[in-house]
Write an enzyme that holds these catalytic residues in place. Structure first.
Site, PDB file in Angstrom:
ATOM      1  N   GLY A  74     -10.778 -29.940  28.534  1.00  0.00           N
ATOM      2  CA  GLY A  74     -11.886 -29.729  29.396  1.00  0.00           C
ATOM      3  C   GLY A  74     -12.208 -28.481  29.855  1.00  0.00           C
ATOM      4  N   GLY A 122      -8.211 -32.476  26.958  1.00  0.00           N
ATOM      5  CA  GLY A 122      -9.226 -33.522  26.357  1.00  0.00           C
ATOM      6  C   GLY A 122      -9.562 -33.428  25.009  1.00  0.00           C
ATOM      7  N   GLU A 145      -1.045 -30.102  31.340  1.00  0.00           N
ATOM      8  CA  GLU A 145      -1.464 -30.120  32.654  1.00  0.00           C
ATOM      9  C   GLU A 145      -0.413 -29.706  33.728  1.00  0.00           C
ATOM     10  OE1 GLU A 145      -4.153 -32.135  30.143  1.00  0.00           O
ATOM     11  OE2 GLU A 145      -2.011 -32.185  30.535  1.00  0.00           O
ATOM     12  N   ASP A 153      -3.866 -36.563  31.684  1.00  0.00           N
ATOM     13  CA  ASP A 153      -5.039 -37.353  32.050  1.00  0.00           C
ATOM     14  C   ASP A 153      -5.604 -37.986  30.828  1.00  0.00           C
ATOM     15  OD1 ASP A 153      -5.981 -35.045  31.740  1.00  0.00           O
ATOM     16  OD2 ASP A 153      -8.020 -35.402  33.070  1.00  0.00           O
TER      17      ASP A 153
END
Length: 358
Positions: A74, A122, A145, A153
């Protein structure tokens, strides 16, 4: 990379269209490693809306433009700015992205993805939830992350928890990139295909019969697949399971410290560089995912945790060090594992007031 010589693909940061029996989605933002924006997520969803009911589309192919990677994740600069401003853009993006991840996992037609180069964050979300996942000699897959004060995530807690033994625990805590063989070993990919064969494979996919299904697509990819070279997970599996099988980060750290192999030393050093808060939150999320019935449950839990991350100093410090000042020297707060008690971890598990599903 753009393998199909077709003029039928339309769009801007995401190009999509049909080529023969193949619905093609091409991430087209190579200058930023195809990092995802809200508009790109919406464009992917719109393409899937068209391809799902179209009887002429037998399968979907997801790929990325440029030489460097499928997708680096992302757009974290937008997260940083949105969190600072408190304008809700970060939450809007994550809501759309996580729902797209669930849709990819449940997509009724074969979803083929070429996971070339950097496939992180992502990028794992638009690939590893797919049904037919192809890696190459250039693949560098990671959920990095914990290095930016965040946590895995995009449904990665579900994927990591399903990985054999403790491979997912290692990947989630260290955030280190793995190559093709280890991506397959951990269940994030299915086939290794040499990069030079992808163009021919893509062309063959366009010639599928409209009634082709998962078995036919698997057989076709299998014609191009070869054994993935190298890999560290298989040869270090006993050590990984021995060290990462604990339910506290402190016990995992102590177990790694007691090992003498170069692999253990490398993994230990990688983990110690990460945000202590992120390490504890990540391990708690991974263990909760093991007890979860499905991907959507994990996505819901991750989404709830993102509401807390925007109030966590390490998130802003990690992004500052990585992409704002680029000094690669984050100052974590709290700086040590023993300073992070249940009172810091518990808020990440509060239900979100606006759930993703239901």
């Amino acid at each position: 990379m753009h393998y199909l010589t077709t003029t039928d693909l339309a769009g801007e940061d995401v190009l999509s269209g049909r080529n023969g029996a193949l619905g093609v989605i091409l991430l087209n933002r190579p200058r930023v490693l195809n990092s995802l924006s809200l508009a790109m997520v919406q464009a992917i969803d719109a393409a899937l809306d068209r391809f799902e009911p179209d009887p002429a589309v037998a399968a979907v192919l997801m790929t990325g433009e440029g030489e460097r990677g499928l997708c680096a994740g992302g757009d974290i600069r937008t997260f940083y700015e949105s969190g600072k401003a408190g304008d809700g853009r970060a939450a809007d993006f994550l809501r759309a992205e996580y729902r797209m991840n669930a849709r990819i996992a449940a997509f009724p037609k074969p979803y083929v993805v070429f996971m070339e180069g950097i496939t992180m964050g992502g990028g794992v979300g638009v690939s590893s939830h797919g049904s037919h996942r192809v890696v190459t000699g250039t693949t560098k897959l990671a959920m990095p992350e914990t290095g930016i004060g965040f946590f895995p995530d995009i449904g990665a807690t579900w994927l990591l928890a399903k990985a054999p033994g403790e491979l997912g625990t290692l990947m989630g805590l260290t955030g280190e990139a793995v190559a093709a063989a280890d991506a397959i070993e951990a269940g994030f990919a299915d086939w290794f295909v040499p990069a030079e064969a992808l163009g021919t494979l893509a062309e063959r996919l366009t010639a599928l019969g409209t009634g082709a299904g998962a078995a036919e697509v698997s057989a076709l990819i299998g014609e191009f697949a070869t054994p993935a070279p190298g890999g560290e997970f298989a040869e270090n599996r006993a050590l990984i399971d021995r060290c990462f099988g604990f339910d506290t980060v402190e016990e995992i750290e102590a177990a790694l410290a007691a090992e003498t192999s170069p692999f253990a030393t490398k993994v230990h050093s990688a983990m110690l560089a990460k945000s202590p808060t992120s390490l504890k939150v990540t391990l708690a999320l991974l263990r909760a995912a093991r007890r979860s019935p499905d991907l959507e449950t994990c996505l819901e839990r991750e989404f709830a945790a993102t509401a807390q991350i925007l109030h966590t100093p390490d998130f802003y410090e990690g992004i500052r060090a990585a992409i704002i000042d680029k000094d690669r020297n984050p100052k974590w707060s709290p700086a040590s594992l023993d300073a992070i008690g249940p009172d810091i971890v518990a808020p990440f598990f509060r239900p979100h007031p606006k759930p993703l599903f239901g």
